[in-house]
Motif scaffolding. Structure first.
Motif, PDB file in Angstrom:
ATOM      1  N   ARG A 316       0.934  -1.313  -0.148  1.00 20.60           N
ATOM      2  CA  ARG A 316       0.031  -0.009   0.017  1.00 20.60           C
ATOM      3  C   ARG A 316       0.832   1.176  -0.209  1.00 20.60           C
ATOM      4  N   GLN A 317       1.929   1.289   0.829  1.00 19.87           N
ATOM      5  CA  GLN A 317       2.557   2.343   0.920  1.00 19.87           C
ATOM      6  C   GLN A 317       3.664   2.746  -0.493  1.00 19.87           C
ATOM      7  N   ALA A 318       3.991   1.577  -0.935  1.00 22.31           N
ATOM      8  CA  ALA A 318       4.905   1.759  -2.176  1.00 22.31           C
ATOM      9  C   ALA A 318       3.953   2.100  -3.180  1.00 22.31           C
ATOM     10  N   LEU A 319       2.677   1.915  -3.439  1.00 24.10           N
ATOM     11  CA  LEU A 319       1.582   2.311  -4.472  1.00 24.10           C
ATOM     12  C   LEU A 319       1.447   3.688  -4.198  1.00 24.10           C
ATOM     13  N   VAL A 320       1.079   4.243  -2.886  1.00 26.12           N
ATOM     14  CA  VAL A 320       0.753   5.402  -2.697  1.00 26.12           C
ATOM     15  C   VAL A 320       1.946   6.491  -3.016  1.00 26.12           C
ATOM     16  N   GLN A 321       2.870   6.030  -2.721  1.00 22.55           N
ATOM     17  CA  GLN A 321       4.214   6.793  -2.903  1.00 22.55           C
ATOM     18  C   GLN A 321       4.390   6.940  -4.606  1.00 22.55           C
ATOM     19  N   LEU A 393       6.696  -6.007  -5.810  1.00 25.98           N
ATOM     20  CA  LEU A 393       5.757  -4.644  -5.961  1.00 25.98           C
ATOM     21  C   LEU A 393       6.755  -3.582  -5.383  1.00 25.98           C
ATOM     22  N   SER A 394       7.454  -3.788  -4.421  1.00 26.64           N
ATOM     23  CA  SER A 394       8.387  -2.396  -3.792  1.00 26.64           C
ATOM     24  C   SER A 394       9.400  -2.417  -4.922  1.00 26.64           C
ATOM     25  N   GLY A 395       9.841  -3.752  -5.454  1.00 25.52           N
ATOM     26  CA  GLY A 395      11.011  -3.248  -6.437  1.00 25.52           C
ATOM     27  C   GLY A 395      10.212  -2.780  -7.683  1.00 25.52           C
ATOM     28  N   GLU A 396       9.409  -2.744  -7.972  1.00 24.19           N
ATOM     29  CA  GLU A 396       8.627  -2.171  -9.259  1.00 24.19           C
ATOM     30  C   GLU A 396       8.593  -0.610  -8.859  1.00 24.19           C
ATOM     31  N   ILE A 398      10.171   1.161  -6.677  1.00 22.49           N
ATOM     32  CA  ILE A 398      11.360   1.887  -6.838  1.00 22.49           C
ATOM     33  C   ILE A 398      11.807   2.071  -8.159  1.00 22.49           C
ATOM     34  N   GLU A 399      11.586   1.524  -9.420  1.00 17.57           N
ATOM     35  CA  GLU A 399      11.906   1.415 -10.659  1.00 17.57           C
ATOM     36  C   GLU A 399      10.833   2.742 -11.034  1.00 17.57           C
ATOM     37  N   VAL A 400       9.693   2.652 -10.597  1.00 16.50           N
ATOM     38  CA  VAL A 400       8.923   3.958 -10.998  1.00 16.50           C
ATOM     39  C   VAL A 400       9.721   5.374 -10.531  1.00 16.50           C
ATOM     40  N   PHE A 401      10.304   5.410  -9.411  1.00 19.71           N
ATOM     41  CA  PHE A 401      11.041   6.425  -9.055  1.00 19.71           C
ATOM     42  C   PHE A 401      12.533   6.838  -9.610  1.00 19.71           C
ATOM     43  N   GLY A 402      12.920   5.633 -10.499  1.00 18.33           N
ATOM     44  CA  GLY A 402      14.138   5.670 -11.000  1.00 18.33           C
ATOM     45  C   GLY A 402      15.425   5.897 -10.069  1.00 18.33           C
ATOM     46  N   GLY A 403      16.282   6.448 -10.293  1.00 20.30           N
ATOM     47  CA  GLY A 403      17.484   6.591  -9.332  1.00 20.30           C
ATOM     48  C   GLY A 403      17.149   7.448  -8.141  1.00 20.30           C
ATOM     49  N   ASN A 404      16.108   8.128  -8.087  1.00 19.76           N
ATOM     50  CA  ASN A 404      15.482   8.786  -7.011  1.00 19.76           C
ATOM     51  C   ASN A 404      14.993   7.644  -5.818  1.00 19.76           C
ATOM     52  N   VAL A 411      11.736   6.731   1.967  1.00 17.71           N
ATOM     53  CA  VAL A 411      10.863   5.894   2.218  1.00 17.71           C
ATOM     54  C   VAL A 411      10.964   4.529   1.203  1.00 17.71           C
ATOM     55  N   MET A 412      11.268   4.877   0.083  1.00 14.67           N
ATOM     56  CA  MET A 412      11.044   3.728  -1.018  1.00 14.67           C
ATOM     57  C   MET A 412      12.268   2.395  -0.738  1.00 14.67           C
ATOM     58  N   ALA A 413      13.393   3.175  -0.378  1.00 11.01           N
ATOM     59  CA  ALA A 413      14.507   2.178  -0.017  1.00 11.01           C
ATOM     60  C   ALA A 413      14.102   1.397   1.243  1.00 11.01           C
ATOM     61  N   ARG A 414      13.515   2.152   2.111  1.00 10.09           N
ATOM     62  CA  ARG A 414      13.290   1.341   3.283  1.00 10.09           C
ATOM     63  C   ARG A 414      12.235  -0.003   3.107  1.00 10.09           C
ATOM     64  N   LEU A 415      11.081   0.575   2.366  1.00 11.01           N
ATOM     65  CA  LEU A 415      10.365  -0.544   1.973  1.00 11.01           C
ATOM     66  C   LEU A 415      10.646  -1.752   1.346  1.00 11.01           C
ATOM     67  N   TYR A 416      11.694  -1.354   0.400  1.00  7.93           N
ATOM     68  CA  TYR A 416      12.233  -2.424  -0.459  1.00  7.93           C
ATOM     69  C   TYR A 416      13.155  -3.202   0.411  1.00  7.93           C
ATOM     70  N   ARG A 417      13.832  -2.690   1.472  1.00  6.42           N
ATOM     71  CA  ARG A 417      14.698  -3.405   2.200  1.00  6.42           C
ATOM     72  C   ARG A 417      13.717  -4.281   3.316  1.00  6.42           C
ATOM     73  N   GLU A 418      12.631  -3.873   3.672  1.00  7.88           N
ATOM     74  CA  GLU A 418      12.043  -4.584   4.493  1.00  7.88           C
ATOM     75  C   GLU A 418      11.177  -5.709   3.990  1.00  7.88           C
TER      76      GLU A 418
END
Length: 546
Positions: A316-321, A393-396, A398-404, A411-418
């Motif tokens: 949910r958080q990855a989608l919202v971001q 989904l969290s990996g996808e 992150i790709e939406v954000f690109g390098g950011n 937040v995105m990196a923390r979700l992906y690690r978690e």
């Protein structure tokens, strides 16, 4: 060489088209699926509390607490300044602030409240789900404490701890339990040589008298070592047994549980996990000697549900971001969210997120109602599938954000690690799938009743899938083990499709069924057939009024 501008000052370049990660938004008010789930599960009474907690969680200050708690990780102090062994773990104050927020909502014990109020499990799930979107590490001690409550409640001696377990206060002091306002409970099951095979444990328990034992051995993963007590497995003459091992002995001295080190984990960094040695540690037998595995399995049912909730929260958080970012980030002359291929990716992620949310809430309802099919079979299947989808989904996202998205201070990196921890904690994917097969072998009628229910009002595609699954289940049990992952995947997808058809808008259920069960179903996000699907409506619903 650069030269100074005429006025003698330096000016940085103008920063444009950069989008900060979203905060200062109400988590509950922007989540229609969550609101609807509480209403249909008799938990409308909880909506005001969830609305208030969602506002508190969504504040920029709370996101800042989450960031700093994960940046300043727990530190082990083995000895004090004079060489005395203390085995103390120091946390950043943000950790305690976040735990206090969660505890203040009554979420630790809400599922087991004395009043047995209808909808209590869904209300708990909603609060846990929102908290996990902002900071997931604090859910670990909360989950273990929650799972211990029904086990401890049945013990005549340990039931005296229930008021402290149900407390809405957070008490981080390292004191004997009798001096604490509230308690946290941890778990210690895993050993080096056994992993998920708890029966391979070598820690030994020697009877001292009555129900008191001395424990000698180790634990390879000892979660949250600063907890006030842990439920621990050890071997007695009767077999694997479960013990209540407090941090302080009843006589007021520190128990002989030595922390060897803290784990350096990929994610879940705000939380501490440790390796420990028991040097004749005090333990109180919990339940029947030699029957520790059933005790663990009961607790694992609750913790596995929380793994599903936590993974749904990450999605949910990855989608919202991702939605927030793409609606404001410009590329090739227009917003990313207005471009057809990005819309397909975002809509596919929105389908996955809502499917996880409706399943999570239905599982919670199943626990409240004691529905064996949902509790014993669908919960491990959902843990297998939903937790894995959170990693993807969290990996996808992150790709939406690109390098950011790939930088390690957002937040995105923390979700992906978690995300991976929920697939591993309380049993990895294969363990979950085998558990589904064992549960089906013991209680086949529970799953068959679910399939019958899903056929009752389903469209042809869903009825055909239910029939196909029943045929698969009626085959050779020996051959079924190799197909256990496929079985669990199909079982969860069918459950999600049925739930979406019953409870979500038709445009969303249509898209999920076409992309997950149809002939053109694809695994990669954004590879679904979008012809005839209302992608715009899916995206509007995903982040309501934002």
């Amino acid at each position: 060489m650069s030269s100074s501008p005429p006025d003698g000052t330096w000016h940085s370049h103008e920063v444009a088209n950069q989008v900060d990660e979203l905060s200062d938004y109400p988590l509950f008010d922007t989540d229609l699926a969550l609101q609807e789930g509480l209403a249909r599960n008799s938990a409308r009474w909880a909506a005001p509390q969830m609305q208030s907690y969602g506002e508190q969680l969504g504040r920029a200050e709370t996101y800042a607490l989450a960031e700093v708690a994960n940046r300043h990780t727990p530190e082990l102090r083995t000895f004090d300044a004079r060489g005395r062994r203390i085995d103390k773990v120091d946390f950043h104050p943000a950790w305690d602030q976040l735990l206090a927020m969660y505890r203040s909502q009554g979420l630790v014990s809400m599922s087991f409240e004395i009043s047995q109020r209808a909808g209590r499990w869904s209300a708990f799930a909603a609060g846990c789900y929102m908290h996990g979107q902002v900071e997931a590490g604090t859910l670990c001690p909360a989950t273990m404490t929650q799972a211990a409550i029904p086990v401890l409640a049945r013990d005549p001696q340990l039931a005296a701890l229930l008021p402290q377990l149900r407390s809405t206060m957070h008490d981080p002091r390292d004191l004997p339990m009798a001096q604490k306002n509230s308690l946290w409970i941890g778990m210690g099951m895993t050993e080096k040589q056994g992993g998920s095979d708890v029966r391979a444990n070598t820690t030994c328990a020697t009877l001292v008298g009555g129900r008191e034992y001395r424990l000698r051995g180790h634990k390879w993963f000892f979660s949250v070592p600063m907890s006030d007590a842990h439920l621990v497995t050890a071997q007695t003459e009767a077999g694997t047994s479960c013990f209540f091992v407090p941090r302080w002995r009843p006589d007021g001295t520190k128990n002989a549980v030595q922390i060897q080190r803290l784990k350096e984990k990929i994610g879940n960094r705000s939380n501490s996990s440790s390796e420990v040695e028991f040097l004749d540690a005090y333990g109180l037998l919990l339940g029947e000697e030699g029957r520790g595995i059933p005790t663990i399995i009961e607790m694992a049912g609750y913790t596995r549900l929380n793994c599903v909730i936590g993974s749904a929260a990450i999605m949910r958080q990855a989608l919202v971001q991702a939605l927030h970012y793409t609606r404001r980030r410009q590329a090739f002359g227009r917003a990313l969210a207005d471009q057809p291929l990005m819309q397909a990716v975002l809509a596919d992620m929105a389908l996955e997120s809502e499917a996880a949310a409706v399943l999570m809430l239905r599982l919670a309802q199943g626990f409240e109602n004691g529905e064996r099919g949902w509790q014993r079979i669908l919960t491990p299947a959902a843990k297998f599938w939903v937790c894995k989808r959170a990693v993807e989904l969290s990996g996808e996202a992150i790709e939406v954000f690109g390098g950011n998205g790939y930088v390690d201070n957002g937040v995105m990196a923390r979700l992906y690690r978690e995300a991976p921890v929920n697939s591993i904690w309380e049993g990895s994917g294969n363990v979950m799938c085998l558990d589904v097969l064992r549960a089906f072998a013991r209680e086949p009628e529970a799953l068959l009743a679910l399939l019958d229910d899903w056929r009752s009002d389903a469209e042809p595609t869903l009825r055909a899938e239910a029939d196909s699954l029943q045929t698969l289940l009626s085959g050779d049990p020996g051959a079924l083990e190799a197909q256990a992952r496929l079985l669990c995947q199909r079982l969860v997808l069918l459950a999600q499709a049925v739930l979406l058809r019953r409870h979500s808008p038709a445009f969303l259920a249509d898209a999920f069924i076409a992309s997950r069960l149809g002939t053109q179903a694809g695994r990669v996000y954004g590879a679904m057939p979008t012809g005839g699907l209302d992608v715009a409506a899916i995206l509007r619903r995903a982040l309501h009024a934002s």
